[in-house]
Design a protein around this motif. Sequence first.
Motif, short mmCIF file in Angstrom:
data_model
loop_
_atom_site.label_atom_id
_atom_site.label_comp_id
_atom_site.label_asym_id
_atom_site.label_seq_id
_atom_site.Cartn_x
_atom_site.Cartn_y
_atom_site.Cartn_z
N GLU A 626 17.53 11.91 -2.57
CA GLU A 626 18.27 12.21 -3.80
C GLU A 626 17.63 13.36 -4.58
OE1 GLU A 626 21.09 11.24 -4.67
OE2 GLU A 626 21.49 9.40 -3.57
N LEU A 627 16.45 13.74 -4.17
CA LEU A 627 15.76 14.85 -4.85
C LEU A 627 15.89 16.15 -4.05
CD1 LEU A 627 12.59 12.95 -6.09
CD2 LEU A 627 14.55 13.69 -7.44
N LEU A 628 16.88 16.18 -3.19
CA LEU A 628 17.20 17.40 -2.47
C LEU A 628 18.50 17.97 -3.03
CD1 LEU A 628 16.51 16.27 1.20
CD2 LEU A 628 15.14 17.85 -0.17
N PRO A 629 18.63 19.29 -3.07
CA PRO A 629 19.89 19.87 -3.55
C PRO A 629 21.06 19.41 -2.68
CG PRO A 629 18.18 21.56 -3.38
CD PRO A 629 17.63 20.33 -2.72
N ARG A 630 22.16 19.15 -3.31
CA ARG A 630 23.36 18.76 -2.55
C ARG A 630 23.98 20.00 -1.93
NH1 ARG A 630 27.31 15.73 -6.16
NH2 ARG A 630 28.20 15.05 -4.17
N PRO A 631 24.58 19.87 -0.76
CA PRO A 631 25.20 21.03 -0.11
C PRO A 631 26.27 21.67 -0.99
CG PRO A 631 25.03 19.18 1.42
CD PRO A 631 24.66 18.65 0.07
N ARG A 632 26.37 22.98 -0.88
CA ARG A 632 27.30 23.73 -1.72
C ARG A 632 28.73 23.21 -1.60
NH1 ARG A 632 28.43 28.78 -3.88
NH2 ARG A 632 30.50 29.59 -3.35
N GLU A 633 29.19 22.94 -0.39
CA GLU A 633 30.57 22.50 -0.22
C GLU A 633 30.82 21.17 -0.88
OE1 GLU A 633 33.07 24.27 0.86
OE2 GLU A 633 31.62 25.91 1.06
N LYS A 634 29.83 20.26 -0.81
CA LYS A 634 29.99 18.96 -1.47
C LYS A 634 30.05 19.13 -2.99
CE LYS A 634 28.18 15.77 1.98
NZ LYS A 634 27.25 14.66 2.25
N LEU A 635 29.26 20.04 -3.51
CA LEU A 635 29.31 20.31 -4.95
C LEU A 635 30.69 20.84 -5.34
CD1 LEU A 635 25.81 21.95 -5.51
CD2 LEU A 635 26.52 19.71 -6.30
N LEU A 636 31.17 21.82 -4.60
CA LEU A 636 32.47 22.40 -4.93
C LEU A 636 33.56 21.33 -4.89
CD1 LEU A 636 32.20 25.70 -2.85
CD2 LEU A 636 32.28 25.55 -5.35
N ASP A 637 33.57 20.52 -3.85
CA ASP A 637 34.61 19.49 -3.72
C ASP A 637 34.46 18.42 -4.80
OD1 ASP A 637 35.52 20.86 -1.53
OD2 ASP A 637 34.58 19.52 -0.06
N GLY A 638 33.22 17.99 -5.04
CA GLY A 638 32.99 16.92 -6.02
C GLY A 638 33.33 17.33 -7.43
N PHE A 639 32.91 18.53 -7.83
CA PHE A 639 33.20 19.01 -9.19
C PHE A 639 34.71 19.21 -9.36
CE2 PHE A 639 29.15 20.70 -11.28
CZ PHE A 639 28.33 19.84 -10.55
N ALA A 640 35.34 19.78 -8.36
CA ALA A 640 36.78 20.01 -8.45
C ALA A 640 37.53 18.69 -8.56
CB ALA A 640 37.27 20.80 -7.24
N ALA A 641 37.14 17.70 -7.76
CA ALA A 641 37.81 16.39 -7.81
C ALA A 641 37.63 15.73 -9.16
CB ALA A 641 37.26 15.50 -6.70
N ALA A 642 36.42 15.86 -9.74
CA ALA A 642 36.18 15.26 -11.06
C ALA A 642 37.10 15.87 -12.11
CB ALA A 642 34.72 15.44 -11.45
N GLY A 688 12.47 29.57 -4.87
CA GLY A 688 13.64 30.13 -4.21
C GLY A 688 14.71 29.09 -3.98
N ALA A 689 14.31 27.91 -3.52
CA ALA A 689 15.28 26.83 -3.30
C ALA A 689 15.91 26.38 -4.61
CB ALA A 689 14.60 25.65 -2.61
N ILE A 690 15.11 26.36 -5.68
CA ILE A 690 15.66 25.99 -6.99
C ILE A 690 16.69 27.02 -7.43
CG2 ILE A 690 15.08 25.82 -9.44
CD1 ILE A 690 14.33 23.33 -8.00
N GLY A 691 16.39 28.29 -7.22
CA GLY A 691 17.34 29.33 -7.61
C GLY A 691 18.66 29.21 -6.88
N VAL A 692 18.61 28.97 -5.59
CA VAL A 692 19.83 28.81 -4.81
C VAL A 692 20.59 27.57 -5.28
CG1 VAL A 692 20.76 28.34 -2.51
CG2 VAL A 692 18.91 30.02 -2.80
N ALA A 693 19.87 26.47 -5.49
CA ALA A 693 20.53 25.22 -5.89
C ALA A 693 21.19 25.35 -7.26
CB ALA A 693 19.52 24.08 -5.88
#
Length: 1001
Positions: A626-642, A688-693
Amino acid sequence: MARPTRLGLARYGFADNGARATDLLGPGGLRLWDTDGQGPVDDRAADVLDALSRAADPNLALRQLHRLVESVGRAAERAGGARPATAFVTNAATDELLDTLFLDHGLRRRLIAVLGASSALGDHLVANPDEWRTLATSRSGMPPDAEGRLGDLDDPPTVAALRKAYRISLLRIAAADLTGGRGLEPTMAALSRLADETLAAAYAIAVAGLPDGTPEPRLAVVAMGKCGGNELNYVSDVDVIFVAAGDEDLSAATTVAARLIEIGGLVAWPVDAALRPEGSRGPLVRTLASHQAYYRRWARTWEFQALLKARPAAGDLALAQEWIADLAPLVWHAAERPEAVADVRDMRRKIIDNVPPKELDREIKRGPGGLRDIEFAVQLLQLVHGRVDESLRAPGTLPALRALVSGGYVGRQDGETLLRGYRFLRGVEHRLQLQQLKRTHTVPDDPAGVRWLAAALGYTAVPGQDAVEAFRSDWVGHAANVRRLHVKLLYRPLLEAVARVPAEELRMTPESARKRLEILGFADPAGALRHLEALTGGVTRTAAIQRTLLPMLLQDFADAPEPDRGLLNYRHVSDKLGSTPWYLRLLRDAGPVARRLARVLSLSRYATDLLTRDPEALRLLADDTELLPRPREKLLDGFAAAGDRHPDPVQAIGAVRALRRRELFRLSSADILSHGEDLAPDRPLGVGAIGVALSDVTDATLNAALRIARRAKPAPDGLRFAIIGMGRLGGYEMSYPSDADVLFVYAPPPGCPENEASAAAHAVAEEMRRLLNAPAPDPALGVDADLRPEGRQGPLVRSLQAYQQYYARWSKVWEAQALLRARFICGDASLGAEFEALADGVRYPGGGLTREQVIEIRRIKARVETERLPRGADPNTHTKLGRGGLTDVEWAVQLLQLRYAHEVPELRKTRTLEALDAETEAGLVDRADAEAMTAGWTLAAQVRNALTLVRGRPTDQLPRHGPELAGAVLLLGGGDPGEFVDRYLRLTRRSRAAMERVLES
């Protein structure tokens, strides 16, 4: 007549087709079966047959009963002087036994249950044909005493009399156990009491055997192991330790101890003194003083673990109690040894390693998921928490486990699961041992043996599942739960943290707490004490768990620059979540959650603010995944659904912002913990990973906001609209304080008037900005469009054609530079691709830059340094605009991209360090200069993020001293703050020099 007889007897469970049963039950045997009528001879016989059918092994029970009746008859014949007959004997003695069996329902149940479950006890009854009477119901209607008492014996008794009394008592205990007359714990207590009385009688025999004139020594026999814990099983060594009062007692005491061990083996079971100091290599008996010296100086952790079960058993009981009381302080400080917790864990692993591989899966005691798993988990918790909580100092596993549950150290559900598992496994162990009265803990691997065991445990066939399958299902389930909870409890990081806190500090009395707060560096001990009292006051489970957690957490708070703030934040979170059933359970049980929470609360205002607005996010700290960034596609889908779930724009954006808040807490917590040593997740996140996330989260937020805005502000059909990321968003280099730099672009549908399309697109963009910047408990996302053509003076939204016209006619070199990090974010993907193609022609100009344009970039860079640096800022330590910081490196990299990307496609990157690596590989930057700029840029980005996490609000200025500097340094791995500043100055100075060489090249 034989065939129908077999069919008739089969319904009683006789497995040999009835042939042997017919002989034993028929006229030539027990006379209970009418072979002609194919049924019991009468109702009384039917009752006996029914009892036999319910035995664990009906065939064994029948054979044993037949043997017993035959033995009773032959004994009567011998007593009368008659010559023993060769055929089955019937006489008055056999009639008495059978008549009593018919009339005494309790005797019938007890006797047949024993005969069907234990061939060893059956053999004993056959060898002692009068002892069946000991199972008879008394005249008062009460069953025989099964409490483990030996009954009346001479003083001292003979060894033979003691052996007989022991077997009778054991027989009664087994009968009560097998007929459901008592549960597991009374059975274990009775067996332990029987061991005590047997040891006491053996002690008396041994003392009586001393040479004449030898004074009786003061010798204590201390019960250990299962006997000491009042949880003895049927066949087990009885562990003891012998303690003499003084040197004058040693000789006689050793004689008595050796004789006692010999008698125990003759009468009942081996008496094992191997738990004594130095084991079998050490003297059998030691004085009280010798024991004290050994345990204070030489004893290992497992020896103190063994002392948890010590109790007086025989001999001088007062001396035994004195010995136990003298060693108690050592036992209850053993867990404070640095290696204590690891020692207990290692010992458990060694036990498993010593189990033969072919028996590992069948071992209910030593194997994984066995009794030892429960015992070791309970004992380690006792050693750690029993230092201050005397209610945990029970010698037995089950009483100790209940105390741990009552005290809040083990969750109710986990405790109940372990209790059920322990009862099940000990029940299996008891049935296995009763069969032959042999020491065993291994489930049979032959089908017949497993069938017998399932029947002995009371399993019967149910629709779709036979008795063996039901037993195996329960066994597998209990073993899996026991192993899971063993790992959860024994390897709980909280244990090690609590064990490191001295017992005096765990007591949390007002005086000790105030003193410790002062030592730990709390600026306001009185205020901190009030927080502690509020959290730990009362007798609730909540308060009990807090009393366990806080002494350990105080040390973590004290490691931060401002301990008071960490404790205050912890109280705020606890006040919000303290009444929820999962909160404290999570802190107690879920790995390193408690200490992770302490680090987050004590080091970061930013993360604390997020958590207080969303306390449920605390669960993220329990699981490294749970302390790993969520994949970009899951974020896009989850935020849009909300957002799509709510028709109202305000509610919709509220749901989206709540998701963003949760993701920001996820990332900030991972960032804070990444340098937390043992608290760090499995895959720590770099800058770098934080910036991408963070960029992915921003992309998802903008995408959902655009969908909401387009629903709220309808546009002409076919209007294409896209958002282009710029700056740090475009370069996947977002930091916590970063706004979203964007450009808005649209393309009108065919036939739509330009002004109508422009107005509609403008309304959508404004609605987005309004929704994302509206006051709310969630962090606002600033949407900055200042990099658009003409800046703030230009229109907020332009059509793609307008962008083409502007960049073709009016754009300046700095706008080409800004476009280097432009990328499509969301909206119409085809329009985004068209814009990126347009941008490529501007940011990668054919032929590169002219000399004048290069000079212009250098001039603008100089102006930025002098005009945009905030008043009073230190240019040496300003992470963004300071010397060798973010902007220095980015301008150097971008200048080379503008000059050479048209001919070196590998330079066409939006990320700074990726572009720098490409420039190095292309030979445009010296490798040493590239390393210097990478180090400077990375450190500046890390510091900028860390300062925001510490302060809770954006800042670019690294302070030279103070708690904010100390906090940032701790977040980045610790060390001396002054040395950290020196390192920052050294790296950025090298970065600056490298940048100047690139800019002047």
